[in-house]
Structure formats: C-alpha cells, structure tokens
Design a protein around this motif. Sequence first.
Motif, mmCIF file in Angstrom:
data_model
loop_
_atom_site.group_PDB
_atom_site.id
_atom_site.type_symbol
_atom_site.label_atom_id
_atom_site.label_comp_id
_atom_site.label_asym_id
_atom_site.label_seq_id
_atom_site.Cartn_x
_atom_site.Cartn_y
_atom_site.Cartn_z
ATOM 1 N N ALA A 66 7.146 -18.598 16.382
ATOM 2 C CA ALA A 66 8.389 -18.550 16.262
ATOM 3 C C ALA A 66 9.436 -18.083 15.368
ATOM 4 N N GLY A 67 9.689 -19.346 15.206
ATOM 5 C CA GLY A 67 10.567 -19.811 14.138
ATOM 6 C C GLY A 67 11.448 -20.974 14.435
ATOM 7 N N GLY A 68 11.907 -20.605 15.912
ATOM 8 C CA GLY A 68 12.691 -21.607 16.618
ATOM 9 C C GLY A 68 13.178 -20.440 18.524
ATOM 10 N N GLY A 69 14.049 -20.966 18.625
ATOM 11 C CA GLY A 69 14.039 -20.466 20.102
ATOM 12 C C GLY A 69 15.602 -19.609 20.322
ATOM 13 N N CYS A 70 16.700 -20.059 20.827
ATOM 14 C CA CYS A 70 17.583 -19.405 21.328
ATOM 15 C C CYS A 70 18.375 -18.105 20.032
ATOM 16 N N MET A 71 18.080 -19.052 19.030
ATOM 17 C CA MET A 71 18.948 -18.083 17.640
ATOM 18 C C MET A 71 18.377 -17.301 16.839
ATOM 19 N N ILE A 72 17.175 -18.168 16.762
ATOM 20 C CA ILE A 72 16.268 -16.642 15.826
ATOM 21 C C ILE A 72 15.649 -15.760 16.469
ATOM 22 N N ASN A 73 15.892 -15.433 18.116
ATOM 23 C CA ASN A 73 15.056 -14.498 19.366
ATOM 24 C C ASN A 73 16.015 -14.438 20.210
ATOM 25 N N GLN A 74 17.014 -14.385 20.307
ATOM 26 C CA GLN A 74 18.241 -14.619 21.089
ATOM 27 C C GLN A 74 19.439 -13.899 20.142
ATOM 28 N N SER A 75 19.807 -14.842 19.835
ATOM 29 C CA SER A 75 21.288 -14.377 19.515
ATOM 30 C C SER A 75 21.374 -14.723 17.629
ATOM 31 N N VAL A 76 20.347 -14.105 17.428
ATOM 32 C CA VAL A 76 20.524 -13.844 15.224
ATOM 33 C C VAL A 76 21.440 -12.920 15.498
ATOM 34 N N HIS A 93 1.289 -1.153 -0.082
ATOM 35 C CA HIS A 93 -0.064 -0.741 0.001
ATOM 36 C C HIS A 93 1.053 1.399 -0.063
ATOM 37 N N GLY A 94 2.483 1.094 -0.420
ATOM 38 C CA GLY A 94 3.064 2.351 -0.559
ATOM 39 C C GLY A 94 3.438 2.849 1.159
ATOM 40 N N VAL A 95 3.691 2.502 2.144
ATOM 41 C CA VAL A 95 4.421 2.390 3.407
ATOM 42 C C VAL A 95 5.611 2.529 2.680
ATOM 43 N N ASN A 96 6.245 2.584 4.098
ATOM 44 C CA ASN A 96 7.495 2.624 4.171
ATOM 45 C C ASN A 96 7.748 1.767 5.381
ATOM 46 N N VAL A 97 8.573 0.336 5.722
ATOM 47 C CA VAL A 97 8.575 -0.353 6.587
ATOM 48 C C VAL A 97 10.001 -0.302 7.542
ATOM 49 N N PHE A 98 9.745 -0.552 8.874
ATOM 50 C CA PHE A 98 10.781 -1.095 9.711
ATOM 51 C C PHE A 98 10.514 -1.856 10.085
ATOM 52 N N CYS A 99 11.075 -3.256 9.803
ATOM 53 C CA CYS A 99 10.754 -3.614 10.995
ATOM 54 C C CYS A 99 11.976 -4.636 11.986
ATOM 55 N N GLU A 100 11.236 -5.008 12.786
ATOM 56 C CA GLU A 100 12.336 -6.423 13.772
ATOM 57 C C GLU A 100 12.686 -6.651 13.293
ATOM 58 N N LYS A 101 13.399 -7.717 13.669
ATOM 59 C CA LYS A 101 14.671 -9.165 13.535
ATOM 60 C C LYS A 101 13.448 -10.379 13.916
ATOM 61 N N PRO A 102 13.311 -11.728 13.649
ATOM 62 C CA PRO A 102 13.991 -11.829 12.056
ATOM 63 C C PRO A 102 12.905 -11.433 10.947
ATOM 64 N N VAL A 103 13.553 -11.846 9.373
ATOM 65 C CA VAL A 103 13.373 -11.564 8.480
ATOM 66 C C VAL A 103 12.738 -12.175 8.211
ATOM 67 N N GLY A 104 12.111 -13.902 8.389
ATOM 68 C CA GLY A 104 11.525 -14.472 8.350
ATOM 69 C C GLY A 104 11.648 -16.272 9.071
#
Length: 336
Positions: free
Chosen positions: A173-183, A86-97
């Motif tokens: 979540a996609g995972g635990g300590c890797m994708i959330n804390q240590s990515v 819809h034409g809006v710029n996005v600033f997204c927190e990690k993770p990217v997927g």
Amino acid sequence: MKRAAIIGCGTIFQVHLPIIVANPEIELCAVCDNNPAVQEKLPAAAKAVPFYTDYEELLEKEHPDVVHLCLPHYLHVPVSEYFASHGVNVFCEKPVGLNTAQAKEFVEFEAAHPEVKIGICLQNRLNRTTVELKKIIDGGEYGKVIGCRGFVPWFRGKAYYDEQPWRGQLKTAGGGCMINQSVHTLDLLYYLCGDIDAIHGSVNQLADYGIEVEDTVAARLHFANGANGVFFATNCDYTNESVQIKVACEKASFLIEDDALFRIDADGVRTKLCENEKLPGAKFYFGASHGILINKFYRAIENNTDDYIHVRDAEMSIRLIDAIHASSKAGHPVAP
C-alpha cells in the motif's frame, strides 16, 4: 473511437466502468482481474466483453488504445510501464508510486516515452470548487495566501483491511490514511497554495487493527510564500464526514466543505460561490470528477495535447507523504 480495457475489477472499477460506457467515443474491449470469481459479479456492460486473468494476454489479443489501471498501489507503476512500453496509453488511479523513489522513477519513465500518454487520477483538481478557488487565488483579488487547512475525518474499520490485506501492508500500500484516503487533500493544498518548503508531521496508529500503515496523521506545512498550513487526516472517525479545505487570503477566506465553496468575509458573512456535482450512492466521497478527468484524457489523446494530469504533476503528493513520515520519525521539520 478508442478501444479501452480496465485492469482490476475492485471498488474503483465501479466508478470507471459507467464513464467509459457512457462515452460514445470509447469502446470497452475487455476487462481483467487476477481473481476469476469476480466475473460472475460484474455489471452487464463488463460481462459483455472478454474477461482475462492475465493482462499480458489481454494486450496480446485485444490491442487496446487505452488501459485504465484500477489496481492495488504496488502494481500501479510496473503495470503502467508495461503497457506504455508497448505503445498503450495509460490512465492510472492514484497513487503515483509507493514512495518518492518510485514516483521519481515513474516521472523519468514518462519523460522517456513521449509517444504515449500516462494520465494520473487526481480528479479533485477538476471539482467545480477547486477550479473556482484556484481561479480566485491566482487572480489575486483577495491578496496573497496567508494560511490554509486540510481536514479529512473518515472511517475505515478493521474489516476494510481484512477484506483486502494489501491495504494494511507498507510494501503493497505504501502507507495508510495519507496515501490511500487523503492524498487528494494533500495534493490540493500544494496545488492551490504553492510550493512547500518544510513539513513537521506526526504519524500515528490509534486503531488496534494489527496493520503496518498509519491511520491518523497531523502536520504543519511551511509554504515558500510565507503561508502556514495545517493538515489532519484520520480513518478513526465514526463515519465518513466531509473533507474540509480552507484557504485564508489577506482580504477573505475560502472554505470547501460539503461539496460547496464558500467565501467568508472579514465580518464573518459566508457566501456560497459554487457546488460540486455529487456522486450518488455510498461512495459519494469519491466525488464526481472522475468523468471530467477521464473524458479530458481521451480528448488529449485524440487531439494530441498535454491537457491532462501527468505523472510529473502527481509526484509532489508522494513527496509530501514521505516528508511527513520522515519528520515524524526525526522529530523535526523536513523538506519534501
């Protein structure tokens, strides 16, 4: 002046809000959360603007220039794509997927929508220590990288997962300590030391929390330049201790620890080179570079440059996580 809205009023919202409010070139126009009860607990700056429980309604009524997505992981890609479409710029927190397939699709979406900017919050790339170490490595004064280490000894108790059940579920979540804390640490090992050819990982659950995601992981990294690396992360420490990143070059080693960068010479003499700005309060381990990255993103919008962290820049962090999981299951190294 750009009009900004924040979607999601949880933990990381508390980091984004004061940065937006402090920037005279940004007007906070709305906040959104699907739980209306959070409105009563919002800081004054957030209470002063309209509150929504539906981000589609927010878009229709407020027409923001930028949205900050501070949402559970499983919403990052679909909500980003909704606003960008819809034409809006996005600033997204990690993770990217949630996984490599979703991250790859997001990269393709970004490429197909050059009319908007989608920034990803890998803010530790802009820490003073990271910037200085990257400069040293790329300058070549101390020779090539021959090895590295990333160490994330943190604690997350059972209450952390009980409070927000999505954190313990693979589908959300996609995972635990890797994708959330240590990515961030995995991202910096790749960012600083170069391409990784293969990973041999071991993924474990050491805490008896009844969750699906991992709480402890170890991996050996084989770099394309011949360097060897090791990565260890856990949520089973007794507290949140300092992240460590050590990079060994031919003529000296460099250590990031306790928010400072040290050079360690061959004779063992340690010299402090710089320190990160520190984030006050209990969430000190987030670091203070959110503000640097957020303001950089707004300058990129204003000046129409590419000087920010793109979706494509963040994809490798997810590929590395998936490779560690795949290697642990297979029992041998795999390519990310």
